[in-house]
Design a protein around this motif. Structure first.
Motif, short mmCIF file in Angstrom:
data_model
loop_
_atom_site.label_atom_id
_atom_site.label_comp_id
_atom_site.label_asym_id
_atom_site.label_seq_id
_atom_site.Cartn_x
_atom_site.Cartn_y
_atom_site.Cartn_z
N TYR A 1 8.31 2.54 4.43
CA TYR A 1 8.97 3.84 4.34
C TYR A 1 7.97 4.90 4.76
CZ TYR A 1 10.74 8.16 2.26
OH TYR A 1 11.16 9.46 2.06
N ILE A 2 8.39 5.82 5.63
CA ILE A 2 7.53 6.91 6.09
C ILE A 2 8.28 8.23 5.94
CG2 ILE A 2 6.30 7.92 8.04
CD1 ILE A 2 5.88 5.17 9.17
N ASP A 3 7.64 9.17 5.25
CA ASP A 3 8.15 10.53 5.13
C ASP A 3 7.18 11.43 5.89
OD1 ASP A 3 9.34 12.90 4.44
OD2 ASP A 3 8.46 12.97 2.43
N ALA B 1 0.84 -1.20 0.00
CA ALA B 1 0.00 0.00 0.00
C ALA B 1 0.87 1.24 0.00
CB ALA B 1 -0.92 0.01 1.22
N ILE B 2 0.37 2.30 -0.61
CA ILE B 2 0.94 3.63 -0.48
C ILE B 2 -0.13 4.53 0.13
CG2 ILE B 2 2.59 3.39 -2.37
CD1 ILE B 2 0.69 4.92 -4.17
N PHE B 3 0.29 5.48 0.95
CA PHE B 3 -0.68 6.31 1.66
C PHE B 3 -0.18 7.74 1.74
CE2 PHE B 3 2.15 4.47 4.79
CZ PHE B 3 2.51 5.54 5.58
N ASP B 4 -1.14 8.64 1.87
CA ASP B 4 -0.86 10.07 1.99
C ASP B 4 -1.83 10.62 3.04
OD1 ASP B 4 -0.53 12.81 1.76
OD2 ASP B 4 -0.22 12.73 -0.41
N SER B 5 -1.28 11.08 4.17
CA SER B 5 -2.11 11.54 5.28
C SER B 5 -1.88 13.01 5.57
CB SER B 5 -1.80 10.73 6.55
OG SER B 5 -2.09 9.36 6.38
N ARG C 1 3.53 10.66 4.39
CA ARG C 1 3.40 9.84 3.19
C ARG C 1 4.27 8.60 3.35
NH1 ARG C 1 4.08 15.17 1.69
NH2 ARG C 1 2.29 16.11 0.61
N GLY C 2 3.85 7.51 2.73
CA GLY C 2 4.66 6.32 2.88
C GLY C 2 4.23 5.17 2.01
N TRP C 3 5.00 4.08 2.14
CA TRP C 3 4.79 2.86 1.37
C TRP C 3 5.05 1.67 2.28
CZ3 TRP C 3 9.00 -0.51 0.01
CH2 TRP C 3 8.61 -1.60 -0.78
N GLU C 4 4.24 0.63 2.14
CA GLU C 4 4.37 -0.57 2.96
C GLU C 4 4.28 -1.81 2.09
OE1 GLU C 4 1.95 1.39 6.76
OE2 GLU C 4 0.92 0.10 5.30
N PHE C 5 5.02 -2.83 2.52
CA PHE C 5 4.99 -4.12 1.82
C PHE C 5 5.18 -5.24 2.83
CE2 PHE C 5 7.31 -7.75 0.17
CZ PHE C 5 6.52 -8.14 -0.90
N GLU C 6 4.42 -6.31 2.65
CA GLU C 6 4.65 -7.55 3.40
C GLU C 6 4.32 -8.72 2.48
OE1 GLU C 6 2.09 -7.82 6.84
OE2 GLU C 6 0.63 -6.46 5.94
N GLY C 7 5.17 -9.74 2.55
CA GLY C 7 4.99 -10.86 1.63
C GLY C 7 5.52 -12.16 2.20
N ARG C 8 5.12 -13.25 1.53
CA ARG C 8 5.56 -14.59 1.92
C ARG C 8 5.81 -15.39 0.66
NH1 ARG C 8 3.08 -19.62 2.87
NH2 ARG C 8 1.08 -18.74 2.23
N LEU C 9 6.99 -16.02 0.60
CA LEU C 9 7.39 -16.81 -0.56
C LEU C 9 7.63 -18.25 -0.14
CD1 LEU C 9 8.34 -17.12 -3.52
CD2 LEU C 9 10.63 -16.48 -2.72
N ARG C 10 6.90 -19.19 -0.74
CA ARG C 10 7.12 -20.61 -0.49
C ARG C 10 8.11 -21.11 -1.52
NH1 ARG C 10 3.84 -24.92 -2.32
NH2 ARG C 10 2.19 -23.43 -2.79
N ALA C 11 9.39 -21.14 -1.13
CA ALA C 11 10.45 -21.50 -2.06
C ALA C 11 10.44 -22.98 -2.38
CB ALA C 11 11.81 -21.11 -1.47
N THR C 12 10.23 -23.82 -1.38
CA THR C 12 10.12 -25.27 -1.54
C THR C 12 8.99 -25.74 -0.63
OG1 THR C 12 11.59 -25.92 0.28
CG2 THR C 12 12.63 -25.35 -1.84
N PRO C 13 8.59 -26.99 -0.73
CA PRO C 13 7.54 -27.47 0.19
C PRO C 13 7.90 -27.30 1.66
CG PRO C 13 7.78 -29.00 -1.62
CD PRO C 13 8.89 -28.01 -1.76
N ALA C 14 9.20 -27.24 1.98
CA ALA C 14 9.61 -27.15 3.38
C ALA C 14 10.13 -25.78 3.77
CB ALA C 14 10.68 -28.20 3.67
#
Length: 746
Positions: A593-595, A537-541, A571-584
Motif C-alpha cells: 500500500y502506498i499513500d 515493513a512500514i515506511f515514511d518518506s 507512506r506505505g506498508w509492504e508484505f511478502e510471505g511464503r506458506l508451506r501448506a503440505t510437503p508438496a
C-alpha cells in the motif's frame, strides 16, 4: 496459437492421468528433500550491503528471486519482477522496446532522455548502469535478482533514491565442462533460444559464455506500412573468465552485449481515427529502430587475511539508439520524432571488507566518468516546421563511503554508515527551428533555419551531498528479526536537454538535486516450524525538490520544463510471505500500500495567468498540488501464487505454478490524462506447468501469461490540439501468450 492451446490441454490431461501412478513414498521422500532445499528467509544469501549476509539479517526491505524461480515461471525479462515484488513498477519505456522505466515506492523516472538521471539504480554484478537504454534485461545466465526498496544512498549512492535493482550473473563453479540449452516456441510465432556453456581449463581457470536469441512477431501491425508492430528481435551475449591463482586471489573478466533490432514502437492513437486493435498503428515516421549496448568489467578480490578483503571493480559501458516515434500515429508527418542517443561510461570502485568477532564493515571510494548525448527532431508537418534539439551531458562523480555493523549483544545489532558524493555536470543544449520536414541532422539538407537558435549554451554545475544511514535490528529468536532504519538518498541536478530559452529563459540555470529521507520499521522471519516465512515493513518518506519533466504544445512546437516542483510525503506498508501448506504445496503472496501525496507542486504555466506571483510576466509558477498525483504509483498492488510439486514413481517431477498479480489504478503523468491513464484496477493471471526429469537435466514447460487477455496501459504521450494532430497515444502491456519451453542440461 491453436497448437499451443492443445499442448497446454494435453499437459493438463497428462497431469491427471499420471497422478494415479505416482508412488506415495516417492512423493514424501522427494518432497521432503525439495522443501529442505527451499530457501526460507534466513537461508537466502544476498549482497544488499555489499557483503554476503542472510536475508533475515539485512535491515533493508529486499526481495530476492533466483534465476531458477524466474525460469520456472517462464519469465522473459526483468519487467516481470513487478508481478511479484511489492511497491515496484517496471515497464519498457513509451515508444521503446528495451528502455527501462522503473519506480519503487513512488520514486523513479519516466523520462529516459539523455542527461536525465533515473531514480532507481540498476546494477549488473555491482556495476552501475547509468542509462536506461537496453536495460530491459532478458532472463538468462542469472544467479538471482535483488530488489532493494527505499533510498540506498550510503552503499550504492548514485541515483538510488527510490531503490536499487541488482542483476547478479552466475559464477563459474564447475570441475568439468557443462552446458545447457533452452528453446521456446509460443504465441505470435515466438522463437527463443538460450545456450550456456562453462569450460574449466584447469583447477584455477575457467570460462563461460551465454547466448540468447529472442524473436517474436508483433502483437499488432502498422496498417500504413504493413510491418510488424510490438515485435521482438533481440540478441544478447554474455561471457566471463575467472582465475583463482591462489586461495586468496580471485579475478573475473566479464563482457556483455545486447542488440535490439525490433521495429519502432509507435503506440496506439486514442483519438479518432483510431485502430480497433490497441496494438495496431498507422504511423508513417518509419519502422527502423536499432539499439546496441555493451559492457566490460574486471573484478578482483584479495583476501589479505581472515579479517580483511580488498575488492576492485573496473568497468566500461557504451551504447547507442537510433529510432523513430510517431506521436500522431497517422501516415503524414503531423508530429514525428526521429531520434538518436549515444552514451558511454567508465567507473572504478575500490572496497575494503572487514570482519571481526562481533562486527563487520565495508568502506570504499567510487569514481565515474560518463557522457550521454543525443538529438531529435520535433516535426510539426501541418506548420511545415521542425525543431531540432541536440546536446550532451558530461558527468564526473566522486564518492567515498563506509558502513559499520556491530553486534552489541547476541540479539541487538547496530549499523551506521554514510556517503559523501561530489558530482560535476557539464551540459550543452542546442535548439533550432527550421522550415521544412526534418532538419539537416536527420537528412533534410534543404531545411531553412528560422531565425537564430532558441537555445544554445554550455554550462557547468557541481553538486555535493552527504547521505547517512542508521539502523538497529533485534533478534527475538533464531527465526524472527525486527529492524528500524533511517536513511537519505540523493540524485544530483542537471540541465534540461529539451529546454527552450525563448519560452523559459531560466532553463539555462538547470535544476537542483532531489533528496529522499526515509524512516522504516520491518519484521522478518519464520513461524510455525519454518512453514511460514515472511518479511514486512512500514515506511515514511519525505521527498524534497522533485525533478519533474513537463512537456506541452507551444505554438508550432513542443516545449519542455524540468524543474524542482516542490515536495511530497510517501507512506506505505509492504508484505511478502511464503506458506508451506503440505510437503508438496506452497503458497506465495505479496501486498503493498502506498499513500503518496504532493505537499507542494509548483507548475510552470506558460501562458499565464497573471497573478501576484508573476504580475508582469506571461508565465509563472503556481502551486497545483491539489490537482496533481504521482505517476506509475498504484495505491495497492499485490500478488498470490502457488507451487504444487507432484513427484512421480520414476523420480521425475511435475510442477504447477498458477499466479495472479493485482495493480490498482494509476496515472501516466502527474497531470491527469483521462484517455491515457490506467483508470481501472486489473489482474494479470499466469500459470505454468513444468516437468523435470529425475536427474534435473531435462525440463519441459508450458507457460501462460495474461491468460484473461487484459488490456492495460503502461505509457503514453499527450499532445492535444489541432496543430499537433490531437496526438494522444498509449502503449499497452503484452496480451495473452502461451509458450512451450524445452530445456536440456549436459
Amino acid at each position: 496459437m491453436n497448437r499451443l492451446v492443445k499442448t497446454a490441454l494435453m499437459a493438463g490431461a497428462a497431469w491427471t492421468a499420471i497422478s494415479g501412478v505416482a508412488a506415495a513414498q516417492s512423493v514424501e521422500t522427494r518432497a521432503q528433500q525439495q522443501n529442505e532445499q527451499a530457501a526460507s528467509v534466513e537461508d537466502i544469501v544476498v549482497t544488499a550491503r555489499r557483503r554476503e549476509e542472510s536475508l533475515q539479517d539485512v535491515p533493508v526491505a529486499v526481495t530476492a528471486v533466483s534465476g531458477e524461480q524466474l525460469e520456472a515461471r517462464g519469465a522473459i525479462d526483468i519487467t516481470e519482477l513487478a508481478r511479484s515484488t511489492p511497491s515496484l513498477t517496471l515497464n519498457a519505456a513509451r515508444g521503446s522496446n528495451s528502455t527501462l522505466i522503473s519506480f519503487i515506492r513512488g520514486v523513479g523516472q519516466q523520462d529516459p532522455l539523455w542527461g536525465f538521471d533515473p531514480g532507481v539504480g540498476l546494477y549488473i554484478d555491482d556495476v552501475y548502469v547509468a542509462r536506461p537504454q537496453a536495460a530491459v534485461l532478458d532472463i538468462f545466465d542469472v544467479e538471482r535478482i535483488e530488489v532493494l526498496r527505499g533510498p540506498q544512498g550510503t552503499l550504492y549512492g548514485r541515483n538510488t533514491i527510490g531503490g536499487a535493482i541488482k542483476y547478479v550473473t552466475r559464477r563459474i563453479n564447475v570441475d568439468e565442462p557443462e552446458g545447457s540449452i533452452r528453446a521456446s516456441y509460443g504465441s505470435y510465432d515466438q522463437r527463443d533460444f538460450v545456450a550456456t556453456a562453462a569450460l574449466p581449463f584447469s583447477e584455477d581457470f575457467a570460462v563461460s559464455a551465454s547466448l540468447g536469441r529472442y524473436l517474436r512477431d508483433g502483437y499488432g501491425v502498422n496498417l500504413n506500412t504493413g510491418n510488424e508492430h510490438y515485435n521482438k528481435d533481440v540478441t544478447a551475449f554474455r561471457a566471463s573468465a575467472e582465475w583463482t591463482p591462489t586461495d586468496s586471489l580471485f579475478f573475473r573478466l566479464a563482457g556483455d552485449i545486447v542488440k535490439d533490432d525490433s521495429n519502432a514502437r509507435h503506440g496506439h492513437r486514442e483519438t479518432a481515427p483510431s485502430p480497433t486493435d490497441p496494438y495496431d498503428t498507422a504511423a508513417g515516421a518509419g519502422d527502423t529502430n536499432k539499439v546496441v549496448a555493451k559492457g566490460l568489467s574486471l573484478t578482483g578480490e584479495w583476501a589479505v587475511n581472515d579479517w580483511l578483503t580488498l575488492k576492485s571493480i573496473t568497468a566500461a559501458r557504451d551504447g547507442f539508439t537510433r529510432g523513430n516515434i510517431d506521436f500522431d500515429n497517422l501516415p503524414g508527418p503531423i508530429l514525428d520524432i526521429p531520434a538518436r542517443y549515444d552514451d558511454e561510461q567508465f567507473s572504478q570502485e575500490f572496497q575494503a571488507l572487514l570482519t571481526g568477532d562481533r562486527w563487520s564493515a565495508v568502506a570504499g571510494v567510487y569514481y565515474m566518468d560518463a557522457t550521454a548525448s543525443g538529438a531529435f527532431d520535433t516535426v510539426v508537418g501541418l506548420a511545415n516546421l521542425t525543431t531540432l534539439t541536440a546536446g550532451s551531458v558530461d558527468t564526473k562523480s566522486y564518492a567515498v563511503f563506509g558502513d559499520v555493523s556491530l553486534d552489541v549483544t547476541d540479539a541487538l545489532s547496530l549499523s551506521v554508515g554514510g556517503r559523501f558524493t561530489h558530482d560535476e555536470k557539464t551540459g550543452t543544449v542546442f535548439r533550432q527551428q527550421y522550415l521544412g520536414i526534418r532538419s539537416p541532422d536527420f537528412g533534410n539538407n534543404a531545411a531553412v533555419p528560422l531565425g537564430g537558435p532558441r537555445t544554445d549554451y554550455t554550462a557547468t554545475r557541481e553538486f555535493e551531498e552527504f547521505t547517512p544511514r542508521v539502523s538497529a535490528s533485534y533478534k527475538f529468536g533464531p527465526d524472527l528479526t525486527a529492524y528500524a532504519s533511517w536513511g537519505k538518498g540523493f540524485k544530483s541536478g542537471g540541465f534540461d536537454m529539451r529546454g527552450d530559452a525563448v519560452l523559459y529563459p531560466d532553463t539555462v540555470n538547470g535544476y537542483d538535486p532531489e533528496i529522499v529521507e526515509t524512516y522504516e520499521i520491518g519484521l522478518k522471519g519464520s513461524l510455525f516450524d519454518r512453514r511460514f516465512t515472511f518479511a514486512t515493513a512500514i515506511f515514511d518518506s519525505s521527498y524534497e525538490d522533485q525533478q519533474i519533466t513537463t512537456q506541452y504544445p507551444a505554438g508550432a512546437t513542443v516545449a519542455s520544463v524540468v524543474d524542482n516542483v516542490g515536495s511530497s510525503s510517501i507512506r506505505g506498508w509492504e508484505f511478502e510471505g511464503r506458506l508451506r501448506a503440505t510437503p508438496a504445496l506452497t503458497f506465495q503472496g505479496t501486498l503493498s500500500y502506498i499513500d503518496a501525496k504532493f505537499d507542494e507542486f509548483l507548475a510552470y504555466i506558460p501562458t499565464g495567468p497573471l497573478n501576484a506571483t508573476c504580475p508582469t510576466q506571461p508565465g509563472c509558477f503556481v502551486d497545483v498540488s491539489n490537482a496533481r498525483d504521482f505517476q506509475n504509483t498504484p495505491e495497492w498492488t499485490g500478488s498470490i501464487g502457488a507451487t504444487y510439486n507432484l513427484f512421480l514413481s520414476d523420480g521425475s517431477m511435475i510442477s504447477f505454478l498458477p499466479s495472479a498479480a493485482y495493480r490498482g489504478a494509476y496515472q501516466q503523468f502527474e497531470t491527469p490524462a483521462p484517455l491515457l491513464d490506467q483508470s481501472d484496477s486489473f489482474w494479470l493471471y499466469d500459470a505454468s506447468v513444468v516437468w523435470t526429469s529425475a536427474d534435473d537435466r531435462l525440463t519441459f514447460g508450458v507457460h501462460g501469461k495474461n491468460l484473461s487477455d487484459e488490456r492495460y496501459k503502461i505509457g503514453g504521450y499527450n499532445f492535444p490540439g489541432a496543430l499537433t494532430g490531437d496526438s494522444i497515444i498509449a502503449f499497452y502491456g503484452p496480451p495473452r501468450t502461451v509458450t512451450a519451453t524445452l530445456g536440456l542440461k549436459f
